[in-house]
Every structure is written in C-alpha cells, then in structure tokens.
Design a protein around this motif. Structure first.
Motif, PDB file in Angstrom:
ATOM      1  N   ARG A 110       0.829  -1.206   0.000  1.00  0.00           N
ATOM      2  CA  ARG A 110       0.000   0.000   0.000  1.00  0.00           C
ATOM      3  C   ARG A 110       0.865   1.259   0.000  1.00  0.00           C
ATOM      4  O   ARG A 110       0.614   2.206  -0.744  1.00  0.00           O
ATOM      5  CB  ARG A 110      -0.902  -0.009   1.228  1.00  0.00           C
ATOM      6  CG  ARG A 110      -1.822   1.209   1.346  1.00  0.00           C
ATOM      7  CD  ARG A 110      -2.370   1.306   2.748  1.00  0.00           C
ATOM      8  NE  ARG A 110      -1.285   1.478   3.714  1.00  0.00           N
ATOM      9  CZ  ARG A 110      -1.348   1.078   4.990  1.00  0.00           C
ATOM     10  NH1 ARG A 110      -2.433   0.493   5.465  1.00  0.00           N
ATOM     11  NH2 ARG A 110      -0.325   1.269   5.801  1.00  0.00           N
ATOM     12  N   GLY A 165       2.147   2.088  -3.327  1.00  0.00           N
ATOM     13  CA  GLY A 165       1.159   2.359  -4.354  1.00  0.00           C
ATOM     14  C   GLY A 165       0.679   1.161  -5.139  1.00  0.00           C
ATOM     15  O   GLY A 165      -0.117   1.311  -6.073  1.00  0.00           O
ATOM     16  N   GLU A 201      -4.346  -0.230  -2.786  1.00  0.00           N
ATOM     17  CA  GLU A 201      -5.082   0.865  -2.178  1.00  0.00           C
ATOM     18  C   GLU A 201      -6.018   0.257  -1.134  1.00  0.00           C
ATOM     19  O   GLU A 201      -6.519  -0.854  -1.312  1.00  0.00           O
ATOM     20  CB  GLU A 201      -5.883   1.623  -3.239  1.00  0.00           C
ATOM     21  CG  GLU A 201      -4.999   2.348  -4.254  1.00  0.00           C
ATOM     22  CD  GLU A 201      -5.812   3.031  -5.343  1.00  0.00           C
ATOM     23  OE1 GLU A 201      -7.051   2.862  -5.346  1.00  0.00           O
ATOM     24  OE2 GLU A 201      -5.208   3.706  -6.188  1.00  0.00           O
ATOM     25  N   GLY A 214      -3.615  -1.197  -6.797  1.00  0.00           N
ATOM     26  CA  GLY A 214      -3.378   0.232  -6.836  1.00  0.00           C
ATOM     27  C   GLY A 214      -3.020   0.772  -8.205  1.00  0.00           C
ATOM     28  O   GLY A 214      -2.731   0.014  -9.145  1.00  0.00           O
TER      29      GLY A 214
END
Length: 262
Positions: A58, A61, A64, A75
């Motif tokens: 997370r 990136g 999410e 993500g």
C-alpha cells in the motif's frame, strides 16, 4: 496457497517478495476488494504476516485501502507500470498506424494479439463507430483453436507444441462451426500455412467472421497477429477476397517494419 511459494534454495527467490507478488495475483484473480482476513485465509498465512505485506504494498502504491471498510484493491501504480510495459512493446507502436488505417478503410473492428501460455491475448483494439460492436477488450484472453488469430499462431508452431497446447487447453465448442476434433484442426492449420492467413468462420461467435494474418519479427517468428472482424454479410464473396488481400499486404508491411526479411 502458501504451500505454493517456492523455497529460497530451490530458485534463489526471496520468500517475502514471493508472498507479496502472490497477494497481487490473488487480488487480480478475484477482481474485487478483499479484507485482511480473506487474504490471510487464502494465503494460509498469519494475519500479522499478511498485514505487514499489505502495508508495504500500500505504501508503495501497489495496493489501495478503502477508507470505509479497510479492504484492499490493486493500486494505480500497477496501471502505470502496465502502461510502461505496453509502451515498450515495439509491435504495438509499429502496428498502431497500420491498424488505424485498416479501421478507416474497412470500417470494421481490428485487433492486435499475441500468444501467451497457449491462449490469444488481445493487446490492442480499434473499432469504427459503424462497425459491429464486439464484446472484447484489451487484456481479453480467448482459446487459440477457434479464433483466426489463434489459428495463425498454431499454424506457425512446431507440431509437438501445438499438441501440447491442445492437450492442456482442449477443443471446447463455442458454436456449431467450432473445430473440436484434432485431426480436423491439423487440416485447417495446414491450409493456413499454405495460404498465409486464417479465417474464423463463426467459430467463436455466431454471425461473426474474422480474417487474421501473422506479424513476423526480424527472426522470422510470428510475434503477433492482427485480425479484422465483421458480420457475415460484409465478409463474403468479392468483398471477403478484397479484405483478405488487404490484410495479407498490411501484415507483410508491418512485418517489414519489425525487421522481417523473407
């Protein structure tokens, strides 16, 4: 799933990295948000271990997290990297203007496809507003035996590799025209090799006909294929012959730009 993680000694793989990648694959396969508990259960790992992996993915990136329920999804970083990979495929860049010219001239849907793990993978799609709306999109996978592009690939593979693919994937029936017997497929592939193009005659979808041709790279290997698709009424007689001639010519031109020399 945890038991499927390769041992470090077996392949010089880092187990934590392998676990993180498996989480990405898991979310991609399920195509939905998943909770920490669901992921831990699927991975057969402790929640504390999975939590650390999720937090790291997370923060970089790759995942999410929903502010409402705390569930995780893929993500935007993956989307960015995917576009980088797509842009690095020379065949897409080289073929793009030719594909657009086919759409403009024929007013039909044109696909660019590669063979991946025994299936055809669609990596580009262009369609005219007047063309038949085909339920396909970039990233779609379809069987090789019942698609024009698939038959183009199979026709240019060694016989043993074709047998291996069919043994693994089978010859599922999609329409009354689908080839479901191996000896008949062999005859079809022989004809494709001789004529330099393949036709999907309502083999994957009723009322749909496709013409496909190979794209060869500088080594002479078929690295991709393009196809144009339309209704039977627009793909028959003299018009079909004209489309075949145009596709064969465009296929050769793209191959030349990819470095192929017959």
């Amino acid at each position: 799933m945890a038991k499927d993680i390769p041992a470090v000694a077996a392949g010089n793989q880092v187990r934590s990295v392998a676990k993180a990648l498996m989480i990405l694959n898991l979310l991609a396969e399920h195509q939905r948000e998943m909770s920490l508990g669901e992921i831990a259960k699927e991975m057969q790992l402790a929640k504390s271990t999975v939590y650390g992996l999720l937090a790291t993915l997370r923060d970089f990136g790759y995942l999410e997290q929903s502010p409402e329920d705390g569930k995780y999804r893929l993500g935007t970083r993956l989307f960015v990297l995917g576009n980088v990979v797509a842009d690095s495929w020379d065949v897409r860049k080289v073929a793009a203007p030719f594909i657009q010219s086919l759409v403009d001239e024929l007013g039909e849907t044109v696909h660019l496809v590669v063979l991946d793990k025994g299936e055809v993978l669609y990596i580009d799609k262009r369609e005219c507003t007047k063309s038949l709306r085909i339920v396909s999109q970039v990233g779609t996978r379809l069987p090789a035996h019942c698609t024009g592009v698939g038959k183009v690939f199979l026709a240019n593979l060694p016989a043993e590799e074709v047998k291996s693919i069919i043994s693994t994937k089978g010859l599922s029936r999609y329409t009354k025209n689908t080839i479901t017997e191996f000896h008949l497929l062999e005859e079809e592939l022989k004809q494709v090799r001789q004529q330099g193009y393949a036709i999907d005659n309502e083999e994957i979808m009723e009322s749909l006909r496709c013409v496909a041709v190979p794209l060869r790279d500088y080594t002479g290997n078929v690295c991709a294929a393009i196809s144009v698709s339309g209704t039977l009424s627009r793909f028959e007689g003299d018009e079909l012959e004209s489309i075949v001639s145009l596709m064969v010519r465009i296929g050769r031109e793209i191959s030349l730009h990819l470095g192929y020399r017959a």
